[in-house]
Design a protein around this motif. Structure first.
Motif, PDB file in Angstrom:
ATOM      1  N   UNK A 111       6.423   2.957  -6.465  1.00 35.66           N
ATOM      2  CA  UNK A 111       6.132   3.516  -5.139  1.00 35.66           C
ATOM      3  C   UNK A 111       6.999   2.888  -4.061  1.00 35.66           C
ATOM      4  N   UNK A 136      -8.635  -3.183 -15.207  1.00 34.67           N
ATOM      5  CA  UNK A 136      -8.848  -4.568 -14.805  1.00 34.67           C
ATOM      6  C   UNK A 136     -10.239  -5.048 -15.225  1.00 34.67           C
ATOM      7  N   UNK A 169       0.820  -1.208   0.000  1.00 33.28           N
ATOM      8  CA  UNK A 169       0.000   0.000   0.000  1.00 33.28           C
ATOM      9  C   UNK A 169       0.846   1.247   0.000  1.00 33.28           C
ATOM     10  N   UNK A 170       0.306   2.255  -0.668  1.00 31.30           N
ATOM     11  CA  UNK A 170       0.909   3.577  -0.615  1.00 31.30           C
ATOM     12  C   UNK A 170      -0.254   4.510  -0.270  1.00 31.30           C
ATOM     13  N   UNK A 171      -0.329   4.915   0.987  1.00 31.17           N
ATOM     14  CA  UNK A 171      -1.523   5.628   1.419  1.00 31.17           C
ATOM     15  C   UNK A 171      -2.695   4.670   1.383  1.00 31.17           C
ATOM     16  N   UNK A 221      -9.029  -1.855   2.592  1.00 34.75           N
ATOM     17  CA  UNK A 221      -7.737  -2.550   2.531  1.00 34.75           C
ATOM     18  C   UNK A 221      -7.902  -4.016   2.912  1.00 34.75           C
ATOM     19  N   UNK A 278      -1.060  -5.816  -9.997  1.00 37.05           N
ATOM     20  CA  UNK A 278      -1.529  -4.478 -10.333  1.00 37.05           C
ATOM     21  C   UNK A 278      -1.396  -4.252 -11.824  1.00 37.05           C
ATOM     22  N   UNK A 289       2.776   0.425   3.716  1.00 45.20           N
ATOM     23  CA  UNK A 289       2.120  -0.636   4.492  1.00 45.20           C
ATOM     24  C   UNK A 289       2.079  -1.892   3.627  1.00 45.20           C
ATOM     25  N   UNK A 345      -4.105   3.613  -1.409  1.00 45.74           N
ATOM     26  CA  UNK A 345      -4.141   2.854  -2.659  1.00 45.74           C
ATOM     27  C   UNK A 345      -3.091   1.752  -2.693  1.00 45.74           C
ATOM     28  N   UNK A 346      -3.363   0.702  -3.475  1.00 42.18           N
ATOM     29  CA  UNK A 346      -2.321  -0.303  -3.682  1.00 42.18           C
ATOM     30  C   UNK A 346      -1.088   0.343  -4.319  1.00 42.18           C
ATOM     31  N   UNK A 347       0.081  -0.079  -3.859  1.00 40.48           N
ATOM     32  CA  UNK A 347       1.324   0.546  -4.352  1.00 40.48           C
ATOM     33  C   UNK A 347       1.624   0.095  -5.775  1.00 40.48           C
ATOM     34  N   UNK A 348       2.174   1.011  -6.532  1.00 36.15           N
ATOM     35  CA  UNK A 348       2.650   0.700  -7.888  1.00 36.15           C
ATOM     36  C   UNK A 348       4.134   0.348  -7.810  1.00 36.15           C
TER      37      UNK A 348
END
Lengths: 333, 365
Positions: free
Chosen positions: A222, B187, A212-214, B130, A328, A226, A216-219
């Motif tokens: 990034x 997606x 995670x980045x904030x 999440x 992703x 978390x 959103x899921x991390x790219x």
């Protein structure tokens, strides 16, 4: 001057005098079999600060000068991750024994390279993983071992490590750039839990990873702040969670057929009853680690499991990065 | 196992309720048959009967009870049963049941997130989304290679990403914050294309998800893309063409088309689309149908269907597990803060059309 309790004392040099390096110096008074005799940092102000506090230490500006000091037998490395490749050749060929702060490398390839180059030099190479030396986790492992001898099976391991920084606080300094840091919280705080899980259960099979980045899921580009990982280790289901933010906490729960074990840095509990209590700080663990390093050298060890254990842990982390990024899709159609 | 497996298989193939000569398993099959025809109280009773029979089908029964509680809007009860199902499945190494229960709990988290209060970092809503993402990743990881469920899980993952993106559309956000939406969009397209030949039902659900996303984020460009994809037939007849036999996605698409007609001020056409959506959903989807009735009433200026809403909310929920069981690894999921569910689907009583549309967009994953 620090007092020793007798016996041969192992003379150490310290490379890197920022926060982690200072933690090693702070732990020295508790060491019984090792001591620092020299330090090294290219930052003149840090050298001056440390020698003012510890006048007996010789201070060098370069790694070449430190390794040339004949009194230094072992070196503790506490450098930013991206600096190692610039001095590894000098360190590996110096014949000095090395204790390197985790991670073993920014990538599995870099970790392998470090291990192979040290193996060619013939000196001992260890990584500094303080949780393996922390009294509560040492006791947890002993307790688990005792239960296993009684026939216990481990059904699950749940571990979390949240640093409790306020939301929006990004990684600082060299940790804030992907190339220098090598990764975000998974490679940093997460490394501790991945290693601890290996330490307790052995090899893990990765099932799923969310970075995670904030919100959103991390790219791939990034630095994740978390992460949550699901895995299998032996017969156990494993969940590891770590983050830069959240409520500050650290704990490990082991669900076994003979009871529930829980540990943090203050103690160990079995089925809710305290069975061990210890100081939360790192100084004893860090001092034990330096003594362990000295003992291993004195015994002539060259193949300590702690460094080889890091390769599966590094491979696991790299697979987790790969899996999370694979899941992703990139960009819009 | 039942001895009349061949009869059961024939009945399922022909869409008849099967009779299973095995206590707990028969009750579970009955429960699913009732669940899929929208009879949640009966489904709950049958699953609970299977649970109490204690004949070794506990994780199956708990999964069914969790799904029933979810569709009744009882988030806390649903979580209890689904965590229980996961704990039993983990203990039995029943990977299929664990995957299914993980996905079902992800749906609870996703649906509850919108009702969990104001968005923002480190809020209950963010934690729920999440958790949904984490559970769907686990669900996908546990599916066997070639599983027919893979496309369905892909759709859920896309929907979850879309919600994460929509969640970020707070005042002042722009640019980077839209990444998750772009990826959800990618997606959904990817899932739609990949499923078209092999899993037409999932392809239709992916398309319906695209329509729904256009409504959630009020993105007309995405709506136009989705409409264009909905088929050449749409150009000729004005009706979308779908690949599979399941009419639920058509209901979603018609409802979203109604939304856009309403936005354009085309009230009669919006009402006609709502009627078409109502018909497509059919009686197997009572909540969806009631939401559309409420919307039509609002658009027509007619009284809200309060009695029907009260009756829907009063549907009896199954009891909870006597001693809830949570596997150690699932402990953090048991601590997630869920929104109040004393009055399920509060948006059905929204005082304005905007509130009803927003609720409709939140409620269906």
């Amino acid at each position: 001057m620090w007092q020793r309790k007798g016996g041969a004392v192992f003379n150490l040099g310290l490379v890197g005098l920022a926060n982690q390096g200072k933690e090693h110096l702070n732990a020295m008074p508790r060491c019984t079999r090792a001591r620092f005799v020299a330090v090294c940092d290219s930052n003149e102000a840090l050298r001056a600060e440390v020698t003012a506090a510890h006048p007996s230490l010789r201070a060098y500006a370069t790694v070449e000068e430190l390794v040339a000091d004949p009194e230094v037998r072992g070196i503790v490395l506490a450098l930013p991750h991206h600096v190692y490749p610039t001095c590894w050749g000098v360190l590996a060929s110096s014949g000095k024994h090395l204790l390197k702060e985790k991670p073993l490398g920014r990538t599995l390839d870099e970790a392998r390279l470090f291990v192979e180059e040290m193996a060619r030099g013939g000196a001992l190479f260890l990584t500094a993983i303080q949780r393996r030396e922390h009294p509560s986790y040492v006791r947890l492992r002993e307790l688990l071992s005792e239960l296993r001898q009684q026939g216990a099976r481990v059904h699950g391991l749940e571990a979390s490590l949240f640093l409790g920084f306020p939301p929006g606080r990004g990684a600082q300094g060299w940790r804030g750039a992907f190339d220098s840091a090598g990764g975000g919280v998974l490679l940093d705080a997460g490394y501790h839990l991945v290693d601890l899980a290996h330490f307790l259960l052995g090899s893990l099979d990765l099932l799923a990873a969310s970075l995670w980045c904030g919100v959103e899921p991390a790219r791939p580009e990034d630095l994740e702040d978390a992460a949550v990982i699901h895995a299998r280790g032996g017969d156990a289901w494993v969940r590891l969670a770590f983050g830069v933010g959240g409520v500050k906490q650290e704990r490990v729960v082991l669900d076994t057929s003979l009871g529930m074990l829980e540990a943090d840095r203050e103690g160990v509990w079995r089925d809710g009853h305290e069975v061990f209590r210890c100081a939360r700080d790192w100084q004893q663990a860090m001092a034990d680690q330096l003594d362990h390093f000295a003992d291993a050298v004195q015994r002539g060890e060259r193949n300590e499991p702690v460094v080889w254990d890091q390769l599966p842990a590094m491979a696991f982390i790299e697979r987790a990065y790969g899996l999370a990024r694979l899941n992703m899709p990139g960009g819009s159609p | 196992l039942p001895t009349n497996l061949a009869e059961v298989a024939d009945a399922l193939r022909e869409g008849r309720p099967p009779t299973v000569d095995h206590g707990a398993l028969g009750a579970i099959v009955d429960g699913w048959a009732a669940y899929f025809r929208g009879d949640l109280p009966h489904a709950g009773a049958r699953f609970h009967h299977a649970w109490e029979a204690d004949e070794g089908w506990g994780s199956w029964a708990a999964l069914g009870l969790g799904k029933v509680a979810t569709d009744l809007g009882r988030w806390g009860l649903a979580r209890s049963w689904l965590l229980h199902a996961m704990a039993l499945a983990r203990a039995d190494m029943d990977v299929s049941r664990l995957a299914a229960a993980s996905g079902a709990l992800a749906e609870v988290c996703c649906r509850a997130a919108d009702m969990a209060g104001a968005p923002g970092p480190d809020t209950p809503a963010a934690a729920l989304l999440r958790a949904a993402h984490e559970l769907l990743e686990l669900d996908a990881a546990l599916l066997p290679v070639g599983s027919l469920d893979r496309r369905r899980v892909e759709n859920y993952r896309a929907v979850c990403l879309g919600r994460l993106g929509a969640y970020r559309l707070t005042p002042g956000s722009a640019g980077r914050e839209l990444r998750a939406l772009r990826e959800a969009h990618a997606r959904m397209w990817s899932s739609h294309h990949a499923a078209e030949g092999v899993d037409p039902v999932s392809a239709d659900y992916a398309l319906a998800s695209l329509f729904m996303l256009s409504m959630r984020i009020a993105d007309r460009r995405l709506y136009r893309h989705a409409r264009a994809r909905a088929g050449a037939r749409a150009q000729a007849t004005g009706e979308p063409s779908l690949a599979g036999p399941d009419r639920y996605p058509l209901g979603v698409i018609q409802a979203v088309r109604a939304f856009w007609r309403w936005r354009d001020g085309q009230l009669p056409d919006a009402i006609a689309r709502l009627e078409a959506a109502h018909e497509a959903f059919g009686p197997d989807a009572p909540l969806e149908q009631l939401a559309l009735v409420a919307l039509q009433a609002r658009l027509r200026g007619a009284p809200a269907p309060d009695e029907a809403i009260a009756a829907l909310r009063a549907r009896p929920a199954p009891p909870g597990p006597g001693s809830p069981r949570v596997a150690a690894v699932d402990g953090p999921l048991a601590k997630l803060v869920l929104p109040d569910d004393e009055c399920p689907f509060p948006w059905l009583s929204a005082p304005d059309v905007d509130g009803l549309w927003a609720g409709f967009a939140q409620a269906f994953v």
